[in-house]
Design a protein around this motif. Sequence first.
Motif, mmCIF file in Angstrom:
data_model
loop_
_atom_site.group_PDB
_atom_site.id
_atom_site.type_symbol
_atom_site.label_atom_id
_atom_site.label_comp_id
_atom_site.label_asym_id
_atom_site.label_seq_id
_atom_site.Cartn_x
_atom_site.Cartn_y
_atom_site.Cartn_z
ATOM 1 N N ARG A 8 -23.667 -33.514 -5.019
ATOM 2 C CA ARG A 8 -22.668 -32.384 -4.797
ATOM 3 C C ARG A 8 -22.132 -32.114 -3.186
ATOM 4 O O ARG A 8 -23.119 -32.659 -2.450
ATOM 5 N N THR A 9 -21.257 -31.679 -2.862
ATOM 6 C CA THR A 9 -20.701 -31.336 -1.567
ATOM 7 C C THR A 9 -21.546 -30.531 -1.003
ATOM 8 O O THR A 9 -22.026 -29.552 -1.424
ATOM 9 N N THR A 10 -21.929 -30.808 0.323
ATOM 10 C CA THR A 10 -22.918 -30.055 0.983
ATOM 11 C C THR A 10 -22.232 -29.386 2.585
ATOM 12 O O THR A 10 -22.699 -28.239 2.751
ATOM 13 N N ARG A 11 -21.217 -30.120 2.753
ATOM 14 C CA ARG A 11 -20.336 -29.713 3.981
ATOM 15 C C ARG A 11 -18.970 -30.007 3.849
ATOM 16 O O ARG A 11 -18.456 -30.809 3.220
ATOM 17 N N PHE A 87 -21.650 -25.782 6.203
ATOM 18 C CA PHE A 87 -22.359 -26.056 5.087
ATOM 19 C C PHE A 87 -21.717 -24.880 3.710
ATOM 20 O O PHE A 87 -21.423 -23.904 4.040
ATOM 21 N N VAL A 88 -21.473 -25.540 2.814
ATOM 22 C CA VAL A 88 -21.156 -24.863 1.586
ATOM 23 C C VAL A 88 -21.983 -23.579 1.498
ATOM 24 O O VAL A 88 -21.349 -22.499 1.213
ATOM 25 N N SER A 89 -23.338 -23.794 1.513
ATOM 26 C CA SER A 89 -24.486 -22.614 1.092
ATOM 27 C C SER A 89 -25.329 -22.858 1.779
ATOM 28 O O SER A 89 -25.781 -24.178 2.304
ATOM 29 N N ARG A 92 -27.501 -25.613 -0.018
ATOM 30 C CA ARG A 92 -27.011 -27.054 0.165
ATOM 31 C C ARG A 92 -27.341 -27.417 1.581
ATOM 32 O O ARG A 92 -27.782 -28.647 1.849
ATOM 33 N N SER A 95 -30.830 -28.547 1.272
ATOM 34 C CA SER A 95 -30.834 -29.752 0.268
ATOM 35 C C SER A 95 -30.622 -31.059 1.303
ATOM 36 O O SER A 95 -30.850 -32.281 1.124
ATOM 37 N N SER A 96 -29.805 -30.621 2.292
ATOM 38 C CA SER A 96 -29.228 -31.742 3.424
ATOM 39 C C SER A 96 -30.264 -31.892 4.242
ATOM 40 O O SER A 96 -30.460 -33.085 4.644
#
Length: 117
Positions: A8-11, A87-89, A92, A95-96
């Motif tokens: 999933r997208t993180t940034r 960062f998306v959230s 995330r 997780s990164s």
Amino acid sequence: VDQLAFGRTTRYLQLFDAAAAADNERVEAWDEAVRVASEEYTKRMHNLFWDNCHSHVGFALNRLRFRGFARWNMVVLATWMFFAGKFVSFPRFLSSILPSLLFYGFFALAMLATSKH
């Protein structure tokens, strides 16, 4: 969006503001650059070290001469993303960053445990 190679997208980077998104000419030019880049990259094999997703985006940005620059590539984009990406959230973000923190934390503990005092 849900079929990215590395999860999933993180940034992300916000490339245009609301005023630019309201400009039909810019939107059409953007759509055309993305379409051409996507057509080109359907013929190429993506891989981790060269000709990857950053290269794909760079191809589109070069067609646009985005910000007056025509040498967008994976190094420039990865650097820009590292320093300016949002960062998306918070989950995330974790997780990164958490895998690296755990790795270096265990490494530091191992070094401390094996060092002579």
